[in-house]
Design an enzyme around this catalytic site. Structure first.
Site, PDB file in Angstrom:
ATOM      1  N   GLY A  71       0.809  -1.217   0.000  1.00  0.00           N
ATOM      2  CA  GLY A  71       0.000   0.000   0.000  1.00  0.00           C
ATOM      3  C   GLY A  71       0.841   1.266   0.000  1.00  0.00           C
ATOM      4  N   ASN A 149      -8.422   3.603   8.342  1.00  0.00           N
ATOM      5  CA  ASN A 149      -7.840   2.442   9.017  1.00  0.00           C
ATOM      6  C   ASN A 149      -8.113   2.420  10.516  1.00  0.00           C
ATOM      7  OD1 ASN A 149      -6.032   4.663   8.184  1.00  0.00           O
ATOM      8  ND2 ASN A 149      -4.639   3.819   9.710  1.00  0.00           N
ATOM      9  N   GLN A 177      -7.899  -0.131   3.065  1.00  0.00           N
ATOM     10  CA  GLN A 177      -8.730  -0.705   4.136  1.00  0.00           C
ATOM     11  C   GLN A 177     -10.144  -1.023   3.680  1.00  0.00           C
ATOM     12  OE1 GLN A 177      -7.820  -1.817   6.995  1.00  0.00           O
ATOM     13  NE2 GLN A 177      -5.829  -0.876   7.348  1.00  0.00           N
ATOM     14  N   SER A 197      -3.604  -3.185  -0.936  1.00  0.00           N
ATOM     15  CA  SER A 197      -2.513  -3.862  -0.236  1.00  0.00           C
ATOM     16  C   SER A 197      -2.942  -5.279   0.114  1.00  0.00           C
ATOM     17  CB  SER A 197      -2.158  -3.091   1.039  1.00  0.00           C
ATOM     18  OG  SER A 197      -1.217  -3.825   1.786  1.00  0.00           O
ATOM     19  N   GLY A 198      -2.066  -6.250  -0.153  1.00  0.00           N
ATOM     20  CA  GLY A 198      -2.420  -7.657   0.050  1.00  0.00           C
ATOM     21  C   GLY A 198      -2.702  -8.036   1.491  1.00  0.00           C
ATOM     22  N   CYS A 322       2.948   2.891  15.894  1.00  0.00           N
ATOM     23  CA  CYS A 322       3.971   3.938  15.904  1.00  0.00           C
ATOM     24  C   CYS A 322       5.352   3.305  15.926  1.00  0.00           C
ATOM     25  CB  CYS A 322       3.768   4.840  17.107  1.00  0.00           C
ATOM     26  SG  CYS A 322       4.739   6.316  16.987  1.00  0.00           S
TER      27      CYS A 322
END
Ligand code: PLP
Length: 383
Positions: A71, A149, A177, A197-198, A322
């Site tokens: 992504g 997300n 997402q 994104s996979g 983070c």
């Protein structure tokens, strides 16, 4: 002791069917898709089949799919690719984008571009009218995510796409997402670029795709071989691509039933938490992805709750992961109008195909006690 993994928006486990589809391409079919021999041609055939499968998930043509490393690369290619040959002008994005979009836009700002950061309301939604009002003759790109997300809130992408198309401005959608959770038909969205994104839909990490509407041109970010129709150089990650294709095929076939099951489970989780724990509030209202809920527990340190839950075998997340180790209040929740202290008291629960009723029940056995204990430690909680 893992009792429940409830952090599928961070990464969802690879499905058994996906791993099985990939296995031959790690062993006997290890060829390079650019090679002329049999092994290469087997890889090429698998690559093109996966391209069709990913295209089908979003109603695109196979030639419009460019495979990437995930992504983040798709988002970066979508932002830099269309602007690479332009002088600094004006671009539009939202305040709640993932860092894979947010940071490229901050970088554009440093390089002289003017950026409009669209606000969201208290429910976490963008007003398409704000996009229309922000447009100028110098606007070169609009980028808005389809589903957030952290909250799962779904954005009004089709109306924004109509505005962008009418203005002749390139429109990118980060659908990382959303894909596999809600229906996506690129034609209906009027978008030019769309990121996937996979690992958010039970394929492996490190594989993604960018939809590039026919006729949309962009400068590649990598220079090398002539892979992916010269839009993304680099030997294709065939096992990852095959896994992504299979995950996309399964997601498309199961979209409706899976969404219904996940929404039922998510709603049950949410209701039970709100019933069992005082001063717990769901953040983000209106249409949401079926697997996500974000809940604030007043006067609780979200990071401490994540750690306490982890010690009991439950994986959840407090806002965006983070990497620096510093715990900043989530920019998404701040943009929705939460105070930093309140934003730090929120937890994201995100479900996947593998989650069960029993896992939700097990979570509810421990969560109320952990919240009560952390509140005991809070000086401002009414004791
Ligand atoms: N965009 C959104 C909305 C995401 O949630 C994520 C990952 O969490 C990304 C982009 C980045 O995707 P990747 O992890 O595949 O680089």
């Amino acid at each position: 002791m893992l009792r429940a993994y409830l952090d599928n928006n961070a990464s969802a486990p690879v499905r058994a069917e996906v791993a099985a589809a990939m296995a031959p391409f790690l062993h006997e079919n290890f060829g390079n898709a650019s090679s002329v021999h049999q092994r290469g041609q087997a890889a090429r055939a698998a690559l093109e089949q996966a391209r069709s499968q990913v295209a089908t998930l979003i109603g695109a043509r196979p030639a419009e799919i460019v495979f990437t490393s995930g992504g983040t690369e798709s988002d970066n290619l979508a932002v830099w690719g269309p602007l690479a040959d332009s002088r600094p002008g004006h671009v539009i994005t939202s305040a709640i984008e993932h860092h894979a979009v947010l940071f490229p836009f901050q970088e554009l700002e440093k390089r002289g571009w003017r950026v409009t950061w669209l606000p969201v309301n208290a429910q976490g939604r963008i007003d398409p009218g704000d996009v229309r009002r922000a447009l100028t003759p110098a606007t070169a790109l609009i980028s808005v995510m389809m589903a957030n997300n952290e909250t799962g809130v779904i954005q009004p992408i089709a109306p924004i796409g109509t505005i962008a198309r009418a203005a002749g401005v390139t429109f990118h959608v980060d659908a990382v997402q959303a894909a596999g959770k809600i229906p996506i038909v690129v034609e209906d969205l009027n978008c030019d670029l769309l990121s996937l994104s996979g690992h958010k839909l039970h394929a492996p990490q490190g594989i993604g795709a960018l939809y590039l509407r026919r006729g949309t041109t962009l400068r590649p970010m990598f220079f090398g071989g002539r892979h992916e129709r010269e839009r993304r150089a680099g030997t294709e990650n065939i096992p990852g691509i095959v896994g992504f294709g299979e995950a996309a095929r399964l997601a498309a076939a199961e979209l409706e039933s899976s969404a219904e099951r996940l929404a039922t489970l998510r709603d049950r989780l949410e209701t039970r938490i709100l019933d069992a724990i005082p001063e717990a509030v769901v953040v983000g209202a209106g249409p949401r992805t079926p697997n996500t809920t974000n809940i604030c527990f007043a006067e609780v340190d979200g990071e401490a709750l994540v750690i306490s839950l982890d010690l009991q075998g439950f994986c959840v997340s407090a806002g965006a992961a983070c990497s620096s180790g510093a715990v900043d209040a989530s920019h998404v929740l701040l943009a929705m109008g939460l105070s930093p202290a309140r934003a730090r008291s929120c937890l994201r629960f995100s479900l996947g195909k593998q989650n069960t009723e029993a896992e939700v029940a097990a979570l509810l056995e421990v969560l109320p006690g952990l919240v009560a204990r952390l509140r005991e430690l809070s000086p401002s909680w009414r004791h």
